[in-house]
Design an enzyme around this catalytic site. Sequence first.
Site, mmCIF file in Angstrom:
data_model
loop_
_atom_site.group_PDB
_atom_site.id
_atom_site.type_symbol
_atom_site.label_atom_id
_atom_site.label_comp_id
_atom_site.label_asym_id
_atom_site.label_seq_id
_atom_site.Cartn_x
_atom_site.Cartn_y
_atom_site.Cartn_z
ATOM 1 N N CYS A 90 0.870 -1.187 0.000
ATOM 2 C CA CYS A 90 0.000 0.000 0.000
ATOM 3 C C CYS A 90 0.899 1.226 0.000
ATOM 4 C CB CYS A 90 -0.890 0.019 1.243
ATOM 5 S SG CYS A 90 -1.734 1.604 1.426
ATOM 6 N N LYS A 133 13.141 24.067 14.083
ATOM 7 C CA LYS A 133 14.002 24.842 15.003
ATOM 8 C C LYS A 133 13.183 25.266 16.226
ATOM 9 C CE LYS A 133 13.901 29.621 13.504
ATOM 10 N NZ LYS A 133 13.698 30.312 12.342
HETATM 11 ZN ZN ZN Z 1 -3.436 1.428 2.966
#
Ligand code: ZN
Length: 510
Positions: free
Chosen positions: A154, A304
């Site tokens: 995925c 920062k």
């Molecule tokens: Zn997924």
Amino acid sequence: MGPGPQYPHPLVSYYVTTPIYYVNAEPHLGHAYSTIAVDILARHMRQRGEDVFFLTGTDEHGEPVVLAAEREGVTPQELVDRNAPRFREMGEKVNASNDFFIRTTDPGHIERVQEIVQRVHDNGHTYEGTYEGWYCPRCADFKTDSELGPGNTCPIHEIPLEREREDNWFFRLSAFQEDLERLYEERPDFVQPGFRRNEALAFIRQGLQDVSLSRPRLRWGVPVPWDPDQVVYVWFDALLNYVTALGYARDEDVTDRYWPAFHVMAKDILKFHAIYWPAFLMAAGMELPKRLFVHGYLLMGDRKMSKSLGNVLDPFEVIDRFGSDALRFYCFREVSFGQDGAVSAAGFESRYETELANDYGNLASRTLAMVSRYRDGTVPDARPDSGLAADFEGAPARFCELLDRNELTQALEEAWGLVRRLNRFVEETRPWDLAKEDEQASRLDEVLYTLVEGLRVVTLLLYPYLPVSAERLLAALGADLEPPAELGSRGGGQSVDRIEPLFPKLEAQT
Ligand SMILES: [Zn+2]
């Protein structure tokens, strides 16, 4: 708060939605961002006298909830009952003015999902078949070959996918290919911004495949009315919230009054909203949404160290320390709405200090203090300064037009230009010098009146972004919340109050 004279009330309503948030996640800045965007639009339209309905809520069905509940040893219902309130609280924290909070486990939703799905079935747009494909349980979605990551993973969750095979009901998405192409041609602004429209259209043109409408072997969902061994695929269940809510959110069914909707969402769910959703509504014989606006992501930029927030921009910490207005302002000031952009704690603090505390907060404090000191707290009844009036002319209409096009960042910039102009006006006219000379009394009246009126006009514009501060300031100015108005549309004579700083300086917070 009635409709203003220059914006006649159209005989249409304004129905606007956030996505419903998947209840497994913790609420984060991305959810807050979508909710704030919709709230800005909803508040602005209400201010203009529109009949607004603003919907948000939670998406609670599907396999990811079942898996999470199993891991935690609770039932799916217990899990969603525990998590949904976090999203409701997130909305309250960002000061969302939603008219209803839908949960897809609401009985009213379930009943109406079944009615509409049955209609799609009766209209002949479903069939029984076998699906085989790469399934991501965390997306609750089958991936087409072009959507797969390297090694059948995925691309969003970066996990290996299972090849799944199951018998289920299909929705004939492919049958709507031409209708969708025609929709995109006839309504070129159906999806905004334009580059998102092109993305959706390219997906349609590559050829649409039918999609699963139901899932077997899963108990946690809306039963398919004609085949109760299956539940409605979670994406259709979720998309239908936009219609079902209007059926039961109020005592009477308000679907005819508010539908069709304007949907706002992040780019990751473009496909479902821009392709599946209009096709499904066509299949049900229902009117299509007015428009979709697809926004980008707020990316954590610069790490920062900042003065008071450390190096991470946590939206809830920002709200606890600086108020919801400051977060609402920053999100739309820093990143152009529609694009991706970087946000940071240091960037937040810089804008808080220079823009909210100095440009706007200090302008408000100074103006009220000068009216108090030089005119005993009564706004002089004078004419506006002609130079400043010329610079303000037409700005409220331009601002409204930008928000009509969902240009949230540009509209804010338009208003902020007026804030800066008022600050220059103070420096140019030097009211403290005018106050020393008796023969300048009428000029001082004019300057003070112009400042109060300018502050009122700009605050009416900023109200949807900064609702808490704007209401405080309008009250101090003896002014009402009304539709955006031109400079000079209110005369003088009101008494004003001094106020505590709208945005206290950072030093005072630490
Ligand atoms: Zn997924």
